[in-house]
Design an enzyme around this catalytic site. Structure first.
Site, short mmCIF file in Angstrom:
data_model
loop_
_atom_site.label_atom_id
_atom_site.label_comp_id
_atom_site.label_asym_id
_atom_site.label_seq_id
_atom_site.Cartn_x
_atom_site.Cartn_y
_atom_site.Cartn_z
N SER A 166 0.85 -1.18 0.00
CA SER A 166 0.00 0.00 0.00
C SER A 166 0.89 1.23 0.00
O SER A 166 1.70 1.40 -0.90
CB SER A 166 -0.95 -0.02 1.21
OG SER A 166 -1.87 1.05 1.13
N HIS A 193 -2.80 -1.06 -3.32
CA HIS A 193 -3.88 -0.09 -3.13
C HIS A 193 -3.57 1.12 -3.98
O HIS A 193 -2.55 1.78 -3.79
CB HIS A 193 -3.98 0.31 -1.65
CG HIS A 193 -4.28 -0.83 -0.74
ND1 HIS A 193 -3.96 -0.82 0.60
CD2 HIS A 193 -4.85 -2.04 -0.97
CE1 HIS A 193 -4.34 -1.94 1.17
NE2 HIS A 193 -4.88 -2.71 0.23
N ASP A 292 -4.49 -4.64 6.05
CA ASP A 292 -4.75 -5.51 4.91
C ASP A 292 -3.54 -6.41 4.65
O ASP A 292 -2.40 -5.96 4.69
CB ASP A 292 -5.05 -4.68 3.67
CG ASP A 292 -5.62 -5.52 2.54
OD1 ASP A 292 -6.19 -6.59 2.82
OD2 ASP A 292 -5.51 -5.09 1.37
#
Length: 347
Positions: A166, A193, A292
Site C-alpha cells: 500500500s 492499493h 490488509d
C-alpha cells in the site's frame, strides 16, 4: 512541485517541523503561510533547490520537506529516490500536473496532492497525521528472520509468489522485482492499493524500470506465466479461478464488495492463492497503512506456505507488516533490500 516528507521520531501533540523547497519565492512564501496557519506545522527553513534541501536534511532534524518537482540541477524523481533511499525520508508530491502522480508514487513518493487544492494544507497535515498514528500504534520488530526459519522446508517447490503493498509500495516492489533477475521461475501476483487513474500508468513505469519481470494488468481468464507479474486493476479483487492442466493459475477479477473498505484487497488475493497452492504459496507483505494482508499471511502460514514481511526499518508505514507480525504470520521479517535475495533462496 513536490513535497518531501521525513518522519524523524516526532512526538505526539508536537508540531511537524517542515522544510520548504522551491525555486519560486512566491511559492515558498504562500506554502509557508498556508502550512503555518494550520497551527500544527512549523516551517523551520526554506531552500531554493534540491541540493540545498538534501544538505539541510543531512545537518538538521526535520519531520518533513516540501519541495517543487522541477528544481535546478536535480529533478523530482532524482530527489525522491535520493531522499527515500539514502536518507530514508518519505515523500509527498504536490503539483497541478497530474501526470506526475504515477511517476512520483512509482519512484517512492508517499502521496500526491494537487497544488491548487483548496484544502492543500489540511491534506498535507492528514498524510503526516496518518504516519504519526501508525508509528505510535505498531510495535517494533527486529530486522531478522523468525526463529522458525530452520523448520521451513526450503525444498518446497513454490509455484506462486504473491506481493501485497500500500503506502510506499511501488518503490518497495520496484526494489524487489529489479533484483529477481531474468527468467524468474514462477508467476507473480501483485495487489497494490491504488487510485483508478493510475493502474495502467503504474504498469508502464514498472515495465520500464523492471523489464526482467514483465508486468500487465490482470484480466479475466489470464493464464499466469512464470516470470510475469499480474497486477490487480483498481477497484477489482484479484483471485485465482482455477488451475490449468499445465499447472498455471488462471486469473479472475472479482466485483465483490470492498473488504474493510479496500478494493482490491491483499487479503482476498493471499487467501485465494493459499487456497489453491497450499504449501506452494509464497507471500510477501510490504509497507502500508492499516491491516490488509495480515489475515492473508496467517492463512498462508496455516496452509504451510511461507511469508516474508517488510521490516519496520524500511517501511514507509509499518501498519500492514506490523499487523502480520502481531498475528504471528511472518516467517521472515527483513528489510526490503534483502527480500529479493530471500525469495531467490527459497525458490
Amino acid at each position: 512541485m513536490t513535497i518531501f516528507i521525513s518522519v524523524s521520531g516526532f512526538m505526539e501533540k508536537e508540531k511537524f517541523v517542515i522544510l520548504v523547497v522551491s525555486n519560486s519565492l512566491e511559492d515558498r512564501s504562500s506554502i509557508v503561510f498556508d502550512l503555518e496557519h494550520t497551527e500544527k506545522i512549523k516551517v523551520i527553513s526554506t531552500q531554493s533547490d534540491a541540493k540545498g534541501a538534501i544538505n539541510f536534511c543531512c545537518n538538521n532534524t526535520v519531520d518533513a520537506v516540501l519541495s517543487a518537482y522541477d528544481l535546478p540541477e536535480m529533478d523530482g524523481l532524482e530527489s525522491i529516490k535520493f531522499l527515500t533511499g539514502d536518507l530514508d525520508i518519505p515523500v509527498i508530491i504536490f503539483s497541478d500536473d497530474e501526470s506526475l502522480n504515477s511517476k512520483s508514487l512509482s519512484a517512492g513518493a508517499l502521496a500526491f496532492v494537487k497544488k491548487s487544492s483548496l484544502n492543500f494544507a489540511e491534506e498535507v497535515l492528514s498524510h503526516l497525521s496518518k504516519i504519526r498514528e501508525n508509528s505510535f500504534s505498531q510495535e517494533d520488530s527486529s530486522p531478522n528472520d523468525s526463529g522458525d526459519e530452520n523448520k521451513i522446508v526450503h525444498e518446497n517447490n513454490f509455484q506462486i509468489l504473491c506481493i501485497g503493498a500500500s503506502t510506499g509500495g511501488p518503490s518497495a516492489v520496484r526494489t524487489i522485482l529489479s533484483r529477481l533477475g531474468d527468467n524468474f521461475p514462477i508467476p507473480i501476483l501483485y495487489t497494490q492499493h491504488i487510485d483508478s487513474r493510475l493502474d495502467t500508468k503504474f504498469v508502464e513505469l514498472f515495465n520500464h524500470d523492471c523489464p526482467n519481470t514483465p508486468m500487465e494488468l490482470a484480466e479475466n481468464g489470464t493464464v499466469a506465466q512464470k516470470g510475469h507479474v499480474y497486477m490487480a486493476p483498481a477497484k477489482k479483487h484479484l483471485v485465482i479461478d482455477y488451475i490449468s492442466k499445465e499447472g498455471n493459475p488462471v486469473l479472475k477479477l472479482s466485483d465483490e464488495a470492498p473488504v474493510n473498505f479496500l478494493k482490491p484487497s491483499i487479503n482476498v488475493m493471499f487467501k485465494s492463492a493459499s487456497k489453491f497452492f497450499k504449501s506452494k504459496c509464497l507471500g510477501v507483505l510490504l509497507t502500508g497503512m492499516g491491516k490488509d494482508g495480515a489475515e492473508g499471511c496467517k492463512e498462508i502460514i496455516d496452509n504451510e506456505g511461507y511469508t516474508i514481511v517488510e521490516d519496520k526499518s524500511t517501511s514507509v508505514i509499518y501498519g500492514m507488516p506490523g499487523a502480520a507480525v502481531k498475528l504471528n504470520a511472518a516467517k521472515s521479517i527483513i528489510p526490503r533490500t534483502q527480500i529479493a535475495q530471500k525469495i531467490l533462496e527459497l525458490i
